[in-house]
Design a protein around this motif. Structure first.
Motif, PDB file in Angstrom:
ATOM      1  N   ILE A 177       0.829  -1.204   0.000  1.00  0.00           N
ATOM      2  CA  ILE A 177       0.000   0.000   0.000  1.00  0.00           C
ATOM      3  C   ILE A 177       0.868   1.260   0.000  1.00  0.00           C
ATOM      4  CG2 ILE A 177      -1.586   1.356   1.437  1.00  0.00           C
ATOM      5  CD1 ILE A 177      -2.863  -1.397   2.208  1.00  0.00           C
ATOM      6  N   TYR A 178       1.961   1.236   0.792  1.00  0.00           N
ATOM      7  CA  TYR A 178       2.837   2.400   0.892  1.00  0.00           C
ATOM      8  C   TYR A 178       4.041   2.289  -0.050  1.00  0.00           C
ATOM      9  CZ  TYR A 178       0.409   4.509   4.861  1.00  0.00           C
ATOM     10  OH  TYR A 178      -0.521   5.139   5.664  1.00  0.00           O
ATOM     11  N   LEU A 198      -1.776  -9.060  -7.410  1.00  0.00           N
ATOM     12  CA  LEU A 198      -2.364  -8.206  -6.385  1.00  0.00           C
ATOM     13  C   LEU A 198      -2.791  -6.869  -6.957  1.00  0.00           C
ATOM     14  CD1 LEU A 198      -2.881  -8.210  -3.293  1.00  0.00           C
ATOM     15  CD2 LEU A 198      -0.596  -7.222  -3.004  1.00  0.00           C
ATOM     16  N   ASN A 199      -4.005  -6.487  -6.636  1.00  0.00           N
ATOM     17  CA  ASN A 199      -4.515  -5.176  -7.035  1.00  0.00           C
ATOM     18  C   ASN A 199      -5.153  -4.533  -5.806  1.00  0.00           C
ATOM     19  OD1 ASN A 199      -5.504  -2.919  -8.272  1.00  0.00           O
ATOM     20  ND2 ASN A 199      -6.890  -3.970  -9.654  1.00  0.00           N
ATOM     21  N   ILE A 200      -4.536  -3.443  -5.329  1.00  0.00           N
ATOM     22  CA  ILE A 200      -5.003  -2.776  -4.113  1.00  0.00           C
ATOM     23  C   ILE A 200      -5.380  -1.338  -4.425  1.00  0.00           C
ATOM     24  CG2 ILE A 200      -4.415  -2.029  -1.771  1.00  0.00           C
ATOM     25  CD1 ILE A 200      -2.342  -4.250  -1.672  1.00  0.00           C
ATOM     26  N   ILE A 201      -6.576  -0.959  -4.010  1.00  0.00           N
ATOM     27  CA  ILE A 201      -6.990   0.444  -4.025  1.00  0.00           C
ATOM     28  C   ILE A 201      -7.098   0.891  -2.568  1.00  0.00           C
ATOM     29  CG2 ILE A 201      -8.821   2.070  -4.601  1.00  0.00           C
ATOM     30  CD1 ILE A 201      -9.425   0.317  -7.047  1.00  0.00           C
ATOM     31  N   PHE A 202      -6.447   2.001  -2.281  1.00  0.00           N
ATOM     32  CA  PHE A 202      -6.318   2.521  -0.906  1.00  0.00           C
ATOM     33  C   PHE A 202      -6.794   3.962  -0.919  1.00  0.00           C
ATOM     34  CE2 PHE A 202      -3.160   4.798   1.947  1.00  0.00           C
ATOM     35  CZ  PHE A 202      -3.681   4.361   3.164  1.00  0.00           C
ATOM     36  N   GLU A 251      -3.093   3.431  -5.675  1.00  0.00           N
ATOM     37  CA  GLU A 251      -3.302   2.090  -6.227  1.00  0.00           C
ATOM     38  C   GLU A 251      -1.978   1.359  -6.369  1.00  0.00           C
ATOM     39  OE1 GLU A 251      -5.852  -0.107  -9.808  1.00  0.00           O
ATOM     40  OE2 GLU A 251      -5.890   2.081  -9.567  1.00  0.00           O
ATOM     41  N   TYR A 252      -2.018   0.090  -6.018  1.00  0.00           N
ATOM     42  CA  TYR A 252      -0.860  -0.801  -6.196  1.00  0.00           C
ATOM     43  C   TYR A 252      -1.303  -1.993  -7.030  1.00  0.00           C
ATOM     44  CZ  TYR A 252       2.718  -4.287  -5.309  1.00  0.00           C
ATOM     45  OH  TYR A 252       3.683  -5.238  -5.482  1.00  0.00           O
ATOM     46  N   PHE A 274     -10.655   0.232   1.471  1.00  0.00           N
ATOM     47  CA  PHE A 274      -9.734  -0.665   0.793  1.00  0.00           C
ATOM     48  C   PHE A 274     -10.507  -1.481  -0.234  1.00  0.00           C
ATOM     49  CE2 PHE A 274      -7.979  -0.214   5.091  1.00  0.00           C
ATOM     50  CZ  PHE A 274      -6.641   0.035   4.847  1.00  0.00           C
ATOM     51  N   LYS A 275      -9.841  -1.788  -1.325  1.00  0.00           N
ATOM     52  CA  LYS A 275     -10.353  -2.770  -2.280  1.00  0.00           C
ATOM     53  C   LYS A 275      -9.168  -3.624  -2.701  1.00  0.00           C
ATOM     54  CE  LYS A 275     -13.214  -3.220  -6.433  1.00  0.00           C
ATOM     55  NZ  LYS A 275     -13.881  -2.472  -7.540  1.00  0.00           N
ATOM     56  N   ILE A 276      -9.132  -4.868  -2.218  1.00  0.00           N
ATOM     57  CA  ILE A 276      -7.994  -5.746  -2.446  1.00  0.00           C
ATOM     58  C   ILE A 276      -8.442  -6.938  -3.276  1.00  0.00           C
ATOM     59  CG2 ILE A 276      -6.185  -7.138  -1.352  1.00  0.00           C
ATOM     60  CD1 ILE A 276      -6.427  -5.275   1.087  1.00  0.00           C
ATOM     61  N   ASN A 277      -7.954  -6.995  -4.498  1.00  0.00           N
ATOM     62  CA  ASN A 277      -8.383  -8.019  -5.467  1.00  0.00           C
ATOM     63  C   ASN A 277      -9.904  -8.118  -5.528  1.00  0.00           C
ATOM     64  OD1 ASN A 277      -5.758  -8.576  -6.149  1.00  0.00           O
ATOM     65  ND2 ASN A 277      -5.607 -10.432  -4.926  1.00  0.00           N
TER      66      ASN A 277
END
Length: 246
Positions: A19-20, A165-169, A159-160, A188-191
């Motif tokens: 995330i960071y 892995l697809n992460i929205i923070f 976003e990562y 959070f939205k993780i996968n």
């Protein structure tokens, strides 16, 4: 230690570094070392990293020649930190009342973690505890935001993405005037799986912080805008780095 701890530091801790990903820890540590050189009067080479999280700052500082101890309240975060540098001693403790039988030359506390002290008493307890663990001439360095950051704020978006892995923070600062608290709400939205996290934090203006710092025995020797530049703070910004000497 705390059953109500935010999921960012427990069930989602394994995603913390992803995330960071946009944070330049190496650049921050270079600037941090410069602050230590400029303002620390003690010869003590020991650093206590309070709220050390997954231990990236601690790892880089240890490799730069300091003797680092990491402290965090989250068991999950510390488990990740230990994997980065097994030579560092990591302790699961609360910043307000930990007791360590040694003195440090520098104490650091980043990512606005000091604001988990939710009111004036908790903050003063933490600062007084920091003071007692520093040698004379030692320094405390921490970052914080002014409570005004939570007024008319907007949700941020990060976003990562990698192969698996697809992460929205999406964090947002919110000031609760009725309770005088500063909160962070995070989506959070993780996968594809959504979750929400709420962090209740202390609400202080920078002037209030400076007053409590002084009441705790410290002298604010530098008030910095960020990890990029050294110099006097410009009040148009809502975040700052405090350098306080014992």
């Amino acid at each position: 230690m705390n059953k109500l701890m935010p999921i960012f530091y427990t069930s989602l801790a394994k995603y913390y570094d992803n995330i960071y990903h946009y944070i330049d820890y190496k650049k921050q540590v270079v600037h941090l070392i410069e602050l230590i050189k400029n303002f620390k009067k003690s010869s003590n080479n020991k650093i206590l990293d309070v709220a050390c999280g997954t231990g990236t700052h601690a790892d880089l500082l240890q490799k730069a020649g300091f003797k680092v101890t990491g402290l965090d309240i989250s068991k999950e975060m510390l488990e990740l930190a230990k994997k980065k540098n097994s030579n560092i001693k990591f302790l699961q403790e609360d910043m307000k009342d930990y007791k360590i039988d040694k003195k440090f030359g520098t104490i650091i506390c980043f990512f606005n973690s000091i604001l988990y002290c939710k009111n004036r008493k908790e903050l003063k307890d933490a600062l007084t505890n920091f003071f007692s663990h520093l040698e004379e001439g030692g320094i405390l360095i921490f970052d914080a935001v002014d409570k005004s950051i939570g007024k008319n704020s907007r949700k941020e978006h990060y976003e990562y993405k990698d192969d698996s892995l697809n992460i929205i923070f999406e964090p947002q600062w919110l000031y609760n005037q009725d309770e005088d608290t500063l909160n962070i709400d995070i989506d959070f939205k993780i996968n594809g799986k959504k979750s929400h996290d709420h962090h209740t934090m202390g609400a202080f203006s920078f002037d209030e912080l400076k007053t409590i710092i002084k009441e705790s025995g410290f002298k604010t020797v530098s008030f910095e805008k960020d990890f990029e530049t050294t110099g006097e703070y410009d009040y148009k910004y809502k975040s700052a780095i405090f350098v306080c000497r014992r």
